[in-house]
Design a protein around this motif. Structure first.
Motif, PDB file in Angstrom:
ATOM      1  N   PRO A   5       0.834  -1.178  -0.019  1.00 26.60           N
ATOM      2  CA  PRO A   5      -0.040  -0.128   0.078  1.00 26.60           C
ATOM      3  C   PRO A   5       0.816   1.372   0.193  1.00 26.60           C
ATOM      4  O   PRO A   5       1.989   1.285   0.370  1.00 26.60           O
ATOM      5  CB  PRO A   5      -0.773  -0.128   1.380  1.00 26.60           C
ATOM      6  N   ASP A   6       0.180   2.312  -0.610  1.00 26.31           N
ATOM      7  CA  ASP A   6       1.125   3.511  -0.717  1.00 26.31           C
ATOM      8  C   ASP A   6       0.526   4.402   0.748  1.00 26.31           C
ATOM      9  O   ASP A   6      -0.490   4.200   1.069  1.00 26.31           O
ATOM     10  CB  ASP A   6       0.722   4.323  -1.914  1.00 26.31           C
ATOM     11  N   PRO A  10       3.543  10.417   4.458  1.00 27.16           N
ATOM     12  CA  PRO A  10       4.670  10.944   4.124  1.00 27.16           C
ATOM     13  C   PRO A  10       4.752  12.149   3.271  1.00 27.16           C
ATOM     14  O   PRO A  10       5.264  13.286   3.531  1.00 27.16           O
ATOM     15  CB  PRO A  10       5.525  10.008   3.575  1.00 27.16           C
ATOM     16  N   PRO A  11       3.930  12.144   1.940  1.00 27.75           N
ATOM     17  CA  PRO A  11       4.102  13.322   1.238  1.00 27.75           C
ATOM     18  C   PRO A  11       3.100  14.639   1.747  1.00 27.75           C
ATOM     19  O   PRO A  11       3.347  15.598   1.902  1.00 27.75           O
ATOM     20  CB  PRO A  11       3.333  12.932  -0.131  1.00 27.75           C
ATOM     21  N   ALA A  12       2.157  14.146   2.726  1.00 27.62           N
ATOM     22  CA  ALA A  12       1.270  15.115   3.479  1.00 27.62           C
ATOM     23  C   ALA A  12       1.955  15.899   4.580  1.00 27.62           C
ATOM     24  O   ALA A  12       1.850  17.073   4.711  1.00 27.62           O
ATOM     25  CB  ALA A  12       0.334  14.532   4.209  1.00 27.62           C
TER      26      ALA A  12
END
Length: 51
Positions: A5-6, A10-12
């Motif tokens: 799953p992605d 982390p990008p947030a």
């Protein structure tokens, strides 16, 4: 297609850090303004956290 799953957080977190950095560059907090301002007098209370 991968079965792992992605993670969304982390990008947030990076986007939040970028937003906070941009906001602080537009209007720096007082302790940063004190450290960056020309020293006309020595303020011992703010000198503790200025390098």
């Amino acid at each position: 297609m991968s079965l792992t799953p992605d993670l969304w957080w982390p990008p947030a977190v990076l986007a939040l850090a970028l937003f906070v950095d941009a906001a602080m560059s537009l209007h720096p907090p007082k302790f940063i303004r004190d450290c960056l301002s020309p020293r006309t007098h020595i303020n011992t209370s703010s000198a503790a956290y200025c390098l």
